[in-house]
Design an enzyme around this catalytic site. Structure first.
Site, short mmCIF file in Angstrom:
data_model
loop_
_atom_site.label_atom_id
_atom_site.label_comp_id
_atom_site.label_asym_id
_atom_site.label_seq_id
_atom_site.Cartn_x
_atom_site.Cartn_y
_atom_site.Cartn_z
N ALA A 29 0.84 -1.20 0.00
CA ALA A 29 0.00 0.00 0.00
C ALA A 29 0.87 1.24 0.00
O ALA A 29 2.10 1.15 -0.10
CB ALA A 29 -0.91 -0.01 1.22
N ASN A 30 0.25 2.40 0.08
CA ASN A 30 0.99 3.65 0.24
C ASN A 30 0.29 4.52 1.28
O ASN A 30 -0.76 4.16 1.79
CB ASN A 30 1.14 4.37 -1.11
CG ASN A 30 -0.20 4.77 -1.69
OD1 ASN A 30 -0.91 5.59 -1.13
ND2 ASN A 30 -0.56 4.18 -2.83
N ARG A 31 0.86 5.68 1.57
CA ARG A 31 0.41 6.48 2.71
C ARG A 31 -0.68 7.50 2.37
O ARG A 31 -0.97 8.38 3.18
CB ARG A 31 1.58 7.22 3.34
CG ARG A 31 2.60 6.31 3.97
CD ARG A 31 3.67 7.12 4.70
NE ARG A 31 4.80 6.29 5.06
CZ ARG A 31 4.82 5.47 6.10
NH1 ARG A 31 3.76 5.40 6.89
NH2 ARG A 31 5.89 4.74 6.36
#
Ligand code: C5P
Length: 224
Positions: A29-31
């Site tokens: 995932a990413n932030r």
């Protein structure tokens, strides 16, 4: 639906990160918080638009009064966006993962002493580029985002041409700006007319200004 300059207009907004599965219990995932996309969907709704909000797994509260489509991965987001067309405009605020695991495992990958898994990646579909270049049914106005750390205007201008979208909202996310994860944004709107730097303002203000610009670009309210 609210009255306003976007009454009768349908707008698709993507938001949040995507989750790319490794196996049934793990993902990459990413932030992305989804804050800017959520604010844009709300601002478009407030101007009377019919909004389809396609969001990856984000913490941000879902805006009221819009159609929400929850997705996990980039592949799912693409299908949801294409399924939501036709639309008068589309705004791509999602932080779509560039890659996914080529062959996600159907069962949980077992931990084995002394053996490390090797993940092989494949490219995700570029939803913004695909929608921008649709031979038929392209929304009249397609807006993308670009997060850059250097030469913001030059890189975002090249990105606009490469992807084929009408506008790019570029922001400088170099660490010194404190923008990444913050509540403020400083953007440059890049269009056929060149670049226009907006003063630093809250993400809601950016969303409201963008919604106003979209309303102006689409023109008078559509007939019922
Ligand atoms: O190429 P880059 O990821 O910097 O482009 C950012 C823009 O493209 C954003 O508007 C993002 O929502 C969109 N995008 C997309 N699908 C991808 C990658 C980016 O729609 N696979």
């Amino acid at each position: 639906l609210a009255d306003g300059p976007l009454r009768g207009r349908r707008v698709v907004v993507t938001s949040g990160p995507t989750h790319e599965p490794i196996d049934p219990v793990r993902y990459i995932a990413n932030r992305s918080s989804g804050a800017q996309g959520t604010a844009i969907a709300s601002a478009l709704r407030d101007l009377g638009a019919e909004v389809v909000f396609v969001t990856g797994p984000a913490d941000a509260a879902r805006p009221a009064g819009v159609e929400v489509i929850e997705v996990e991965s980039a592949v799912e987001m693409r299908a949801a966006v294409l399924g939501a067309l036709p639309a008068d405009a589309a705004v791509f605020a999602a932080a779509v993962a560039d890659w996914r695991v080529a062959t996600a495992s159907d069962s949980k990958i077992k931990k084995q002493a002394g053996r490390l898994p090797v993940l092989e990646f494949t490219e995700n579909p570029d939803i913004l580029a695909e929608v921008s270049q649709l031979p038929e049914g392209r929304p009249g106005l397609v807006v993308g985002f670009a997060a850059e750390t250097d030469d913001v205007v030059a890189h975002a201008t090249a990105k606009r041409l490469r992807k084929g979208c009408d506008w790019i909202l570029a922001n400088d996310v170099s660490p010194a700006t404190g923008i990444m994860g913050g509540s403020e944004n400083a953007v440059v709107l890049i269009s056929d007319d060149g670049s226009e730097a907006w003063p630093r303002m809250g993400k809601r203000a950016v969303a409201e200004r963008l919604a106003q610009r979209i309303a102006a670009a689409l023109g008078a309210p559509a007939a019922e």
